[in-house]
Enzyme design. Structure first.
Site, PDB file in Angstrom:
ATOM      1  N   LYS A   1     -11.209  -2.251  10.915  1.00  0.00           N
ATOM      2  CA  LYS A   1      -9.959  -2.043  11.672  1.00  0.00           C
ATOM      3  C   LYS A   1     -10.083  -2.695  13.046  1.00  0.00           C
ATOM      4  O   LYS A   1      -9.140  -3.324  13.531  1.00  0.00           O
ATOM      5  CB  LYS A   1      -9.672  -0.542  11.841  1.00  0.00           C
ATOM      6  CG  LYS A   1      -9.150   0.152  10.578  1.00  0.00           C
ATOM      7  CD  LYS A   1      -7.663  -0.095  10.374  1.00  0.00           C
ATOM      8  CE  LYS A   1      -7.069   0.727   9.266  1.00  0.00           C
ATOM      9  NZ  LYS A   1      -5.755   0.253   8.816  1.00  0.00           N
TER      10      LYS A   1
ATOM     11  N   TYR B   1     -14.954   1.225   7.811  1.00  0.00           N
ATOM     12  CA  TYR B   1     -13.498   1.308   7.986  1.00  0.00           C
ATOM     13  C   TYR B   1     -13.152   1.007   9.454  1.00  0.00           C
ATOM     14  O   TYR B   1     -12.274   0.188   9.746  1.00  0.00           O
ATOM     15  CB  TYR B   1     -13.073   2.714   7.575  1.00  0.00           C
ATOM     16  CG  TYR B   1     -11.650   3.116   7.857  1.00  0.00           C
ATOM     17  CD1 TYR B   1     -10.582   2.527   7.185  1.00  0.00           C
ATOM     18  CD2 TYR B   1     -11.375   4.145   8.768  1.00  0.00           C
ATOM     19  CE1 TYR B   1      -9.282   2.937   7.428  1.00  0.00           C
ATOM     20  CE2 TYR B   1     -10.079   4.563   9.004  1.00  0.00           C
ATOM     21  CZ  TYR B   1      -9.034   3.960   8.338  1.00  0.00           C
ATOM     22  OH  TYR B   1      -7.747   4.370   8.562  1.00  0.00           O
TER      23      TYR B   1
ATOM     24  N   GLN C   1      -1.108   7.797   1.085  1.00  0.00           N
ATOM     25  CA  GLN C   1      -0.635   9.026   1.739  1.00  0.00           C
ATOM     26  C   GLN C   1       0.684   8.825   2.500  1.00  0.00           C
ATOM     27  O   GLN C   1       1.546   9.699   2.494  1.00  0.00           O
ATOM     28  CB  GLN C   1      -1.712   9.532   2.724  1.00  0.00           C
ATOM     29  CG  GLN C   1      -1.319  10.824   3.439  1.00  0.00           C
ATOM     30  CD  GLN C   1      -2.245  11.181   4.613  1.00  0.00           C
ATOM     31  OE1 GLN C   1      -3.077  10.371   5.039  1.00  0.00           O
ATOM     32  NE2 GLN C   1      -2.103  12.396   5.123  1.00  0.00           N
ATOM     33  N   LEU C   2       0.846   7.664   3.143  1.00  0.00           N
ATOM     34  CA  LEU C   2       1.983   7.485   4.060  1.00  0.00           C
ATOM     35  C   LEU C   2       3.208   6.862   3.404  1.00  0.00           C
ATOM     36  O   LEU C   2       4.320   6.981   3.918  1.00  0.00           O
ATOM     37  CB  LEU C   2       1.570   6.587   5.232  1.00  0.00           C
ATOM     38  CG  LEU C   2       0.239   6.895   5.927  1.00  0.00           C
ATOM     39  CD1 LEU C   2      -0.048   5.865   7.006  1.00  0.00           C
ATOM     40  CD2 LEU C   2       0.265   8.290   6.542  1.00  0.00           C
TER      41      LEU C   2
ATOM     42  N   GLY D   1       0.829  -1.207   0.000  1.00  0.00           N
ATOM     43  CA  GLY D   1       0.000   0.000   0.000  1.00  0.00           C
ATOM     44  C   GLY D   1       0.863   1.256   0.000  1.00  0.00           C
ATOM     45  O   GLY D   1       0.494   2.289   0.567  1.00  0.00           O
TER      46      GLY D   1
ATOM     47  N   ASN E   1      -1.113  -6.932  -5.270  1.00  0.00           N
ATOM     48  CA  ASN E   1      -2.409  -6.804  -4.612  1.00  0.00           C
ATOM     49  C   ASN E   1      -2.382  -7.661  -3.350  1.00  0.00           C
ATOM     50  O   ASN E   1      -2.148  -8.867  -3.419  1.00  0.00           O
ATOM     51  CB  ASN E   1      -3.505  -7.304  -5.577  1.00  0.00           C
ATOM     52  CG  ASN E   1      -4.894  -7.089  -5.015  1.00  0.00           C
ATOM     53  OD1 ASN E   1      -5.070  -6.876  -3.812  1.00  0.00           O
ATOM     54  ND2 ASN E   1      -5.885  -7.137  -5.890  1.00  0.00           N
TER      55      ASN E   1
ATOM     56  N   ILE F   1      -3.588  12.424   9.746  1.00  0.00           N
ATOM     57  CA  ILE F   1      -2.157  12.682   9.500  1.00  0.00           C
ATOM     58  C   ILE F   1      -2.015  13.860   8.540  1.00  0.00           C
ATOM     59  O   ILE F   1      -2.639  13.877   7.469  1.00  0.00           O
ATOM     60  CB  ILE F   1      -1.480  11.433   8.877  1.00  0.00           C
ATOM     61  CG1 ILE F   1      -1.716  10.184   9.737  1.00  0.00           C
ATOM     62  CG2 ILE F   1      -0.002  11.677   8.650  1.00  0.00           C
ATOM     63  CD1 ILE F   1      -1.013  10.147  11.060  1.00  0.00           C
TER      64      ILE F   1
HETATM   65  C1  AKB Z   1      -9.640   8.804   7.919  1.00  0.00           C
HETATM   66  O1  AKB Z   1     -10.013   9.969   8.047  1.00  0.00           O
HETATM   67  O2  AKB Z   1     -10.356   7.886   7.524  1.00  0.00           O
HETATM   68  C2  AKB Z   1      -8.219   8.467   8.336  1.00  0.00           C
HETATM   69  C3  AKB Z   1      -8.123   7.939   9.732  1.00  0.00           C
HETATM   70  C4  AKB Z   1      -8.279   8.845  10.882  1.00  0.00           C
HETATM   71  O3  AKB Z   1      -7.911   6.770   9.907  1.00  0.00           O
HETATM   72  N1  AKB Z   1      -7.387   9.616   8.182  1.00  0.00           N
END
Ligand code: AKB
Length: 306
Positions: free
Chosen positions: A141, A137, A13-14, A9, A47, A167
């Site tokens: 997680k 999300y 962004q990171l 990945g 992938n 971030i």
């Molecule tokens: C998001 O906004 O989804 C991310 C996070 C805080 O995990 N930047």
């Protein structure tokens, strides 16, 4: 040090920040489903959901550490809940399986403040609290946090993790609830009005990209005995609202016009921490952030301009 590290990945962004820091002392291979010719290391199209290719890459390159950064962020994830669940959880389990089979020493996998929910005492969120996430999300997680705890407690693997806040970086995030923090800087520089999707007073925790990458690598490099938990650590730097961020930007000599028009992302943000307690991480690992909000804004504007 000299590890053989695979970053999955890496086009997000990171990615480039991890590549830059890790490449100083290690052999790094960056990978993603999105081609990337800008990274300063070997790059491979990969992938995370393709188990056979993942295993081949790890075996061929004798990989002993994996940084799994593959993600669909919180706001985008609401349009693709099934895909978000699969990418996060199956991706996580593919990395787990291949790491057990190929004797990978250590895995870094970022969790997120999205795992918290309205029942988490959002004014002061401790490391181990009730969690009912509001986004897919966050749900996926949190599921992986439980998996992480399982594999670590059984000593089957060594997985390390931080719950990242928003971030702030010169690279754009895309699809997140905290994206405004970067987007406002770009609008200030271009002189365009910014339409903000969060309430002007919505407080969220944030941190400078360098602080988050340094903390992650520090966590990866300490002895396992110093890590007192099997699940992720809270981590944070500063709490801020969109309106105060605009003010900070203006103190740096800009005149940013912001139109506040909240949408569904504000609802997600309402279920996220306003203040995080990260004492456990700071005490166990001996870390503290270098950047406050103003230093962060200045440093990222300078980075975008350079
Ligand atoms: C998001 O906004 O989804 C991310 C996070 C805080 O995990 N930047």
């Amino acid at each position: 040090m000299n590890n053989n590290i695979l970053i999955i990945g890496a086009s997000g962004q990171l990615g480039k920040y991890f590549v830059n820091l890790l490449s100083k002392d290690n052999n790094v291979i960056a990978s993603d489903i999105i081609p990337n010719s800008t990274l300063d290391c070997q790059f491979q199209l990969l992938n995370i959901l393709d188990y056979n290719s993942l295993k081949k890459t790890i075996k061929t390159n004798n990989i002993n550490q994996i940084y799994n950064l593959a993600a669909i962020l919180s706001a985008k994830g609401e349009s693709f809940p099934y895909k978000t669940w699969i990418l996060t959880t199956e991706g996580f389990l593919n990395v787990v399986k291949v790491s057990i089979e190929c004797n990978v020493d250590r895995i870094f996998w970022p969790s997120s403040i999205a795992v918290f929910g309205l029942n988490s005492n959002l004014e002061h969120v401790l490391n181990d609290v009730p969690m009912l996430p509001s986004s897919m999300y966050g749900v996926s997680k949190l599921a992986c946090e439980k998996l992480m705890n399982y594999y670590n407690s059984k000593k089957l693997l060594d997985i390390r993790s931080l719950r990242f806040p928003g971030i702030v970086s010169a690279s754009k995030p895309g699809g997140g609830t905290t994206d405004y923090i970067v987007d406002m800087l770009y609008s200030a520089l271009s002189g365009n009005e910014y339409k903000c999707f969060l309430d002007k007073d919505r407080i969220l925790p944030m941190m400078h990209i360098d602080d988050s990458v340094q903390a992650s690598i520090k966590l990866m490099n300490i002895d396992r005995e110093k890590i007192s938990i099997n699940s992720p650590y809270n981590i944070t730097s500063f709490n801020i609202t969109p309106d105060s961020w605009r003010n900070i930007i203006d103190t740096l000599g800009y005149d940013l016009k912001v139109l506040f028009e909240k949408d569904f992302r504000d609802k997600i943000a309402q279920s996220w921490p306003r203040n995080i307690d990260d004492h456990l991480f700071r005490n166990d690992v001996g870390w503290k952030p270098k950047y406050d909000s103003k230093k962060t804004a200045k440093s990222i504007i300078d980075a975008i301009n350079s």
